[in-house]
Design an enzyme around this catalytic site. Structure first.
Site, short mmCIF file in Angstrom:
data_model
loop_
_atom_site.label_atom_id
_atom_site.label_comp_id
_atom_site.label_asym_id
_atom_site.label_seq_id
_atom_site.Cartn_x
_atom_site.Cartn_y
_atom_site.Cartn_z
N ASP A 116 37.62 40.64 39.26
CA ASP A 116 38.07 41.61 40.26
C ASP A 116 39.58 41.85 40.13
O ASP A 116 40.31 41.00 39.61
CB ASP A 116 37.78 41.09 41.68
CG ASP A 116 36.30 40.94 41.94
OD1 ASP A 116 35.50 41.61 41.25
OD2 ASP A 116 35.94 40.14 42.83
N LYS A 117 40.02 42.95 40.68
CA LYS A 117 41.45 43.31 40.61
C LYS A 117 42.34 42.19 41.16
O LYS A 117 43.39 41.87 40.61
CB LYS A 117 41.69 44.61 41.37
CG LYS A 117 43.10 45.15 41.23
CD LYS A 117 43.23 46.52 41.89
CE LYS A 117 44.64 47.06 41.74
NZ LYS A 117 44.81 48.39 42.36
#
Ligand code: URA
Length: 254
Positions: A116-117
């Site tokens: 994920d970011k």
């Protein structure tokens, strides 16, 4: 003329324009003009014909060996806020950390098992589809290790729930996972699958929120002492025909 370079066992002759394009130097269409500049030699002799069949080890580009002609496997310490896609519309991508030429390789360099970011830690990038498939196929049960920082203390009873296979709203419950309290609000989780936002959803299923997520292990690879933002190329059985088993020295970004 110099003595021709003996072929390596895994080498096969390839068209020069295809070789240069696959390694990101230029597109196949640009190759003719690119070669006209005279920067490419084959066995020490300047070569300008894009259709010449060559052994990659015999080719020098501006005096340097061709950049990983057999494929690339790269370990990157992802930092928070970076995206694992090539599309930079929503912010900086992990590929911006790597040499510019690698963004033009064919097949492209992709992340095997995205993060994920906001997640950090070990990201494995490769241009070899069979490796991506082998490391991410749900049937292979490749191990991934994460340290999660939670909004509350780790509870002993979660260990059994994770080991039994949590239901997180998908068709099937998760495969058994190993959970270990690291101390306080930190937990180590080992998974053998890679569903979307899986770690966050597993903790949500036991009533906890993940505030920080850091991957330390992916299949055969450990993050080790790779510093945030740093990367290194892996040689060995994973990297198409590489003959050395040892990782190359650490490459640290400026
Ligand atoms: N699980 C998550 O929730 N996020 C990741 O980035 C990886 C695993």
């Amino acid at each position: 003329m110099e003595t021709p370079t003996p072929p390596r066992p895994a080498e096969r002759p390839r068209r020069l324009d295809q070789l240069l394009a696959s390694c990101g130097y230029c597109s196949r269409r640009e190759a003719r003009g690119w070669l006209r500049r005279g920067g490419v030699t084959v066995d020490g002799v300047v070569e300008r014909a894009p259709d010449r069949r060559v052994l990659p080890s015999a080719v020098l580009v501006e005096g340097e060996p061709v950049d990983h002609p057999d494929g690339l496997v790269v370990l990157l310490h992802k930092t928070s806020g970076t995206l694992c896609t090539h599309d930079d519309g929503e912010g900086e991508t992990v590929f911006a950390r790597l040499p510019e030429r690698w963004r033009h390789r064919h097949p492209p360099l992709v992340a095997a098992g995205r993060l994920d970011k906001d997640a950090t830690g070990l990201l494995v990038l490769t241009d070899q589809g069979d490796l991506v498939h082998g490391w991410t196929s749900p049937r292979r049960h490749v191990a991934k290790g994460y340290v999660a920082t939670l909004d509350r203390e780790v509870r002993e009873e979660w260990v059994g729930l994770f080991a039994a296979g949590l239901s997180i709203g998908d068709e099937r419950p998760c495969l058994p996972a190993r959970l270990e309290g690291v101390g306080g609000r930190e937990a180590f989780v080992e998974l053998h699958e890679g569903r979307h936002h899986q770690v966050k959803r597993m903790f949500a299923a036991v009533g906890a929120m993940v505030l920080g997520l850091h991957r330390t292990r992916f299949g055969p690879f450990e993050l080790g002492d790779l510093r945030p933002g740093a990367w290194r190329v892996v040689d060995g059985p994973w990297a198409g025909g590489g003959e050395r088993g040892d990782p190359q020295p650490l490459c640290v970004l400026a």
